[in-house]
Design an enzyme around this catalytic site. Structure first.
Site, short mmCIF file in Angstrom:
data_model
loop_
_atom_site.label_atom_id
_atom_site.label_comp_id
_atom_site.label_asym_id
_atom_site.label_seq_id
_atom_site.Cartn_x
_atom_site.Cartn_y
_atom_site.Cartn_z
N ILE A 193 0.82 -1.21 0.00
CA ILE A 193 0.00 0.00 0.00
C ILE A 193 0.86 1.26 0.00
O ILE A 193 0.46 2.29 -0.56
CB ILE A 193 -0.97 -0.01 1.22
CG1 ILE A 193 -1.99 1.12 1.12
CG2 ILE A 193 -0.19 0.05 2.52
CD1 ILE A 193 -2.91 1.02 -0.09
N TYR A 194 2.03 1.20 0.58
CA TYR A 194 2.94 2.36 0.53
C TYR A 194 3.32 2.66 -0.91
O TYR A 194 3.18 3.80 -1.37
CB TYR A 194 4.19 2.09 1.38
CG TYR A 194 5.24 3.15 1.23
CD1 TYR A 194 5.01 4.46 1.68
CD2 TYR A 194 6.49 2.87 0.65
CE1 TYR A 194 5.99 5.45 1.55
CE2 TYR A 194 7.46 3.85 0.53
CZ TYR A 194 7.20 5.13 0.97
OH TYR A 194 8.16 6.11 0.84
N ASP A 195 3.81 1.65 -1.62
CA ASP A 195 4.18 1.84 -3.02
C ASP A 195 3.00 2.34 -3.85
O ASP A 195 3.13 3.26 -4.66
CB ASP A 195 4.69 0.53 -3.63
CG ASP A 195 5.95 0.01 -2.96
OD1 ASP A 195 6.55 0.74 -2.16
OD2 ASP A 195 6.33 -1.14 -3.26
N THR B 153 0.30 3.99 -2.94
CA THR B 153 -0.16 5.36 -2.67
C THR B 153 0.88 6.39 -3.09
O THR B 153 0.52 7.49 -3.54
CB THR B 153 -0.52 5.53 -1.19
OG1 THR B 153 0.59 5.13 -0.35
CG2 THR B 153 -1.74 4.69 -0.84
N LYS B 154 2.16 6.06 -2.98
CA LYS B 154 3.17 7.00 -3.45
C LYS B 154 3.10 7.15 -4.97
O LYS B 154 3.24 8.26 -5.51
CB LYS B 154 4.58 6.55 -3.03
CG LYS B 154 4.83 6.62 -1.54
CD LYS B 154 4.74 8.03 -0.97
CE LYS B 154 5.98 8.85 -1.26
NZ LYS B 154 5.92 10.18 -0.57
#
Length: 292
Positions: free
Chosen positions: A146-148, A150-151
């Site tokens: 989810i980090y990747d 959303t970035k």
């Protein structure tokens, strides 16, 4: 709160979101050092933070941005938050806030946007098959969490914004044990001082737009990828014998295989980025007693 458009005359005022964090504070300090008027915004106080508040609040965005010529957006949830916070929280902070900041920036007459992203967005594309992955901006991102996701979604919002913008995909730049940091600086890390310098350069070069990797001064070339996958030790001994010797002397593990090498050539060509705090500088600092 009504957003009033300011004059579009060129200025030297920058607002840095996430200004109390490691990267945001370094960016704010670097802008201040070269004469910019710096306004920081963060949820927690810090040396460079003049607005303490949550960017999810419209009033906080308006107060922070109304004095800015350039928006530097570094605030975000990061990889260590994965699994600890919900996917919805990641989307609200990393994507929705970015969209709302960009909307406010357009309305308030901000002239330029600098978005701080991460090389993590390449995700699964960083996994080698039969050779080390050469990571330049032509490598298609394959987000893995989810980090990747959303970035990358925020990057897309920035690219679609009508304001001129630059996205910096910064490499690993957080504190680590010395032997680990030394190994990573060979091929996949960057000193936060170089990140800050890149930010000032990107904001100052009005003609530079697009997405760029920001990593350290790594000693390898694209044609090394096959050898780096099968015998990185030998390549390092040939390319940087002095560094190889220090690793051996200190008992640090010399990697026998590298999974990736980050390439910052695009940033060098677009706005003159020249990283200086690589592995050799780290070893000089250690020899001078400046690093544990």
């Amino acid at each position: 709160m009504r957003l009033e458009r300011r004059s579009a005359a060129p200025g030297r005022a920058v607002v840095v979101t996430g200004s109390s964090g490691r990267v945001g504070a370094a960016l704010a300090g670097a802008f201040d050092a070269v004469g910019w008027e710096v306004h920081g915004v963060d949820r927690v106080p810090g040396r460079w933070t003049s607005v303490v508040g949550d960017l999810r609040e419209r009033s906080v965005r308006a107060v922070a941005l109304r004095s800015a010529d350039v928006l530097v957006h570094a605030a975000a949830l990061h990889a260590p938050h994965v699994g600890r916070l919900s996917d919805e929280e990641f989307r609200a902070v990393n994507v929705d806030v970015t969209a709302e900041l960009l909307e406010a920036a357009v309305g308030l007459g901000v002239q330029r946007v600098l978005y701080i992203s991460s090389t993590s967005v390449y995700g699964h594309a960083l996994v080698p098959v039969d050779r080390t992955v050469w990571v330049d901006e032509q490598l298609a991102p394959l987000p893995r969490d989810i980090y990747d996701e959303t970035k990358l979604a925020a990057e897309e919002l920035v690219a679609a914004c009508p304001l001129p913008s630059v996205t910096l995909r910064i490499a690993r730049c957080f504190p680590e044990p010395l032997p680990v940091l030394a190994s990573h600086l060979l091929h996949r890390a960057v000193d936060v001082t170089d990140v800050a310098a890149a930010g000032v350069l990107a904001a100052s070069h009005a003609d530079a737009t697009g997405t760029f990797n920001i990593s350290g001064p790594h000693p390898f070339r694209r044609e090394d990828c096959l050898a780096l996958y099968h015998d990185a030790d030998a390549v390092l001994a040939d390319r940087l014998p002095d560094v190889h010797a220090v690793f051996r002397e200190r008992g640090w593990t010399v990697p026998d295989r590298l999974d990736r090498v980050y390439d910052s050539t695009g940033a060098s060509k677009a706005f003159g980025y020249r990283p200086v705090r690589g592995i050799r500088q780290l070893l000089r600092d250690v020899a001078d007693g400046q690093s544990a």
